[in-house]
Design an enzyme around this catalytic site. Structure first.
Site, short mmCIF file in Angstrom:
data_model
loop_
_atom_site.label_atom_id
_atom_site.label_comp_id
_atom_site.label_asym_id
_atom_site.label_seq_id
_atom_site.Cartn_x
_atom_site.Cartn_y
_atom_site.Cartn_z
N THR A 96 0.87 -1.18 0.00
CA THR A 96 0.00 0.00 0.00
C THR A 96 0.90 1.22 0.00
OG1 THR A 96 -1.69 -1.15 1.28
CG2 THR A 96 -1.81 1.25 1.24
N LYS A 171 -7.83 1.72 -2.97
CA LYS A 171 -7.52 1.27 -1.61
C LYS A 171 -7.66 2.43 -0.60
CE LYS A 171 -5.16 -0.86 1.79
NZ LYS A 171 -5.46 -2.05 2.48
N LYS A 246 -1.86 5.01 8.71
CA LYS A 246 -1.03 5.06 7.49
C LYS A 246 -1.93 5.34 6.26
CE LYS A 246 1.42 2.23 4.17
NZ LYS A 246 1.93 0.95 3.72
P1 NAD Z 1 5.67 -6.00 7.38
O1 NAD Z 1 6.40 -4.87 8.00
O2 NAD Z 1 5.29 -7.17 8.22
O3 NAD Z 1 6.48 -6.56 6.11
C1 NAD Z 1 7.28 -5.79 5.26
C2 NAD Z 1 8.50 -6.62 4.94
O4 NAD Z 1 9.28 -5.95 3.95
C3 NAD Z 1 9.42 -6.84 6.16
O5 NAD Z 1 9.59 -8.23 6.37
C4 NAD Z 1 10.73 -6.13 5.78
O6 NAD Z 1 11.87 -6.77 6.27
C5 NAD Z 1 10.63 -6.20 4.25
N1 NAD Z 1 11.49 -5.21 3.60
C6 NAD Z 1 11.58 -3.88 3.83
N2 NAD Z 1 12.49 -3.31 3.01
C7 NAD Z 1 12.97 -4.31 2.23
C8 NAD Z 1 13.94 -4.38 1.20
N3 NAD Z 1 14.59 -3.28 0.80
N4 NAD Z 1 14.20 -5.57 0.62
C9 NAD Z 1 13.54 -6.69 1.02
N5 NAD Z 1 12.61 -6.69 1.99
C10 NAD Z 1 12.33 -5.52 2.58
O7 NAD Z 1 4.36 -5.35 6.73
P2 NAD Z 1 3.01 -6.11 6.27
O8 NAD Z 1 2.02 -6.07 7.38
O9 NAD Z 1 3.37 -7.41 5.63
O10 NAD Z 1 2.49 -5.08 5.16
C11 NAD Z 1 3.06 -5.00 3.88
C12 NAD Z 1 2.25 -4.04 3.03
O11 NAD Z 1 0.89 -4.49 2.97
C13 NAD Z 1 2.20 -2.61 3.60
O12 NAD Z 1 2.30 -1.71 2.54
C14 NAD Z 1 0.85 -2.55 4.30
O13 NAD Z 1 0.34 -1.24 4.34
C15 NAD Z 1 0.02 -3.45 3.40
N6 NAD Z 1 -1.14 -4.08 4.07
C16 NAD Z 1 -1.00 -4.68 5.29
C17 NAD Z 1 -2.12 -5.25 5.88
C18 NAD Z 1 -2.00 -5.93 7.23
O14 NAD Z 1 -3.05 -6.25 7.83
N7 NAD Z 1 -0.81 -6.20 7.74
C19 NAD Z 1 -3.37 -5.23 5.24
C20 NAD Z 1 -3.46 -4.64 3.99
C21 NAD Z 1 -2.34 -4.06 3.40
#
Ligand code: NAD
Length: 299
Positions: A96, A171, A246
């Site tokens: 997102t 979204k 966010k």
């Molecule tokens: P998270 O923080 O658990 O996962 C993000 C991952 O990206 C981490 O494991 C981090 O180590 C990795 N990362 C960061 N920089 C990196 C790089 N340069 N190279 C490789 N890996 C890298 O977050 P999440 O909850 O999995 O959310 C991910 C996305 O999905 C976000 O944009 C969030 O807004 C969206 N989202 C989350 C939810 C939810 O309920 N968690 C729901 C809908 C949308």
């Protein structure tokens, strides 16, 4: 079966990658967390040394990163993923992020001869695990059609929202409705309490009257009327207040760039900002009712 590079194996990305592996795809993952990479190996995937290594001979690249900053850093520039992946690679960015960055990355992708869709999700970690996410997709028709079979493995509802960035637009518009409507439902319950109106009575009436909405009937912010809502589990997060904040900030940023008037969105952003600032980042977003009540007491 396709060679899929999966970048960002966090709370959402890991189970999504697992579903691609279960469907028979060859998944090579990259994440900053070594334990996560080890888990990917145990789940039947391959760990790459870096995101660039992961995409070198990929057919499809899926990214699930925290924000637009990481997406721009990884995708753009001379050594970026768009430059390094074979020409014609299909990119699916499910993070997102802000609409502006999504469109900038899409422009760079078409300049580099790559196909790309922005495909943010709703449905949370539960939906990612169950493969029932909703994908809101922006991008050209051919890229959408190419992405669809992969999205169908990770999700249940796949909607083509239009051109580049429109997935992100859908979204943040949806989540602005959600943030505003949740506060509206919470305020109604708090007022009902002050007026001596029982929670269940308000629910029974409003759930079949004009106040009906998802925040009331699926995610009711007081315990009782909807037994599956987080209110019944002390507001243990399905969707955290930090995530809601966010998305509301992204909506406010987009509104300001586009010149849209969104006073309710601004008020919701301010309320969630205060709620998160008071130490509730990891609390479910419906827990804001405690804040509106002026206490941390139970509903
Ligand atoms: P998270 O923080 O658990 O996962 C993000 C991952 O990206 C981490 O494991 C981090 O180590 C990795 N990362 C960061 N920089 C990196 C790089 N340069 N190279 C490789 N890996 C890298 O977050 P999440 O909850 O999995 O959310 C991910 C996305 O999905 C976000 O944009 C969030 O807004 C969206 N989202 C989350 C939810 C939810 O309920 N968690 C729901 C809908 C949308």
């Amino acid at each position: 079966m396709a060679k899929v590079a999966f970048i960002g194996l966090g709370n959402m990305g890991f189970p999504m990658a697992q579903n691609l592996i279960k469907a028979g795809h060859e998944v090579t993952g990259s994440d900053l967390s070594q334990p996560r990479l080890k888990e990917l190996g145990e789940a039947g995937g391959k760990a790459a040394d870096s995101a660039v290594d992961a995409v070198r001979d990929a057919d499809v690249v899926v990214t699930m990163l925290p924000s637009g900053r990481e997406v721009a850093q990884l995708y753009l520039g001379e050594g970026g993923l768009l430059a390094v992946a074979p020409r014609g690679t299909l990119f699916i960015d499910s993070s997102t992020i802000d609409v502006e960055t999504a469109r900038r990355v899409a422009d760079a992708a078409s300049g580099a001869g790559q196909r790309l869709v922005d495909a943010p999700v709703s449905g949370g970690v539960g939906g990612a695990q169950a493969g029932t996410l909703t994908f809101m997709v922006g991008g050209p028709d051919d890229a959408f059609e190419a992405a669809k079979p992969f999205l169908e493995i990770m999700g249940r509802t796949i909607v083509h929202a239009g051109g580049a960035g429109n997935g992100q637009a859908a979204k943040i518009c949806n989540n602005m409705i959600l943030g505003i409507s949740m506060i509206g439902v919470c305020e109604a319950f708090v007022l009902a309490e002050k007026l001596g109106l029982d929670h269940q009575k308000l629910y029974d009436i409003s759930s079949t009257a004009s106040g009906q909405c998802w925040s009331l009937t699926t995610y009711c912010p007081v315990p009782g009327p909807v037994p599956t809502s987080p209110a019944n589990k002390d507001y243990q997060a399905g969707f955290t207040a930090a995530m809601m904040l966010k998305d509301l900030k992204l909506a406010q940023g987009a509104a300001s760039t586009a010149g849209a008037t969104t006073p309710m969105g601004a008020a919701a952003t301010q309320a969630y900002n205060m709620f998160v600032g008071a130490g509730n980042a990891g609390v479910d977003f419906s827990g804001i009712i405690r804040f509106l009540r002026g206490s941390e007491g139970d509903a």
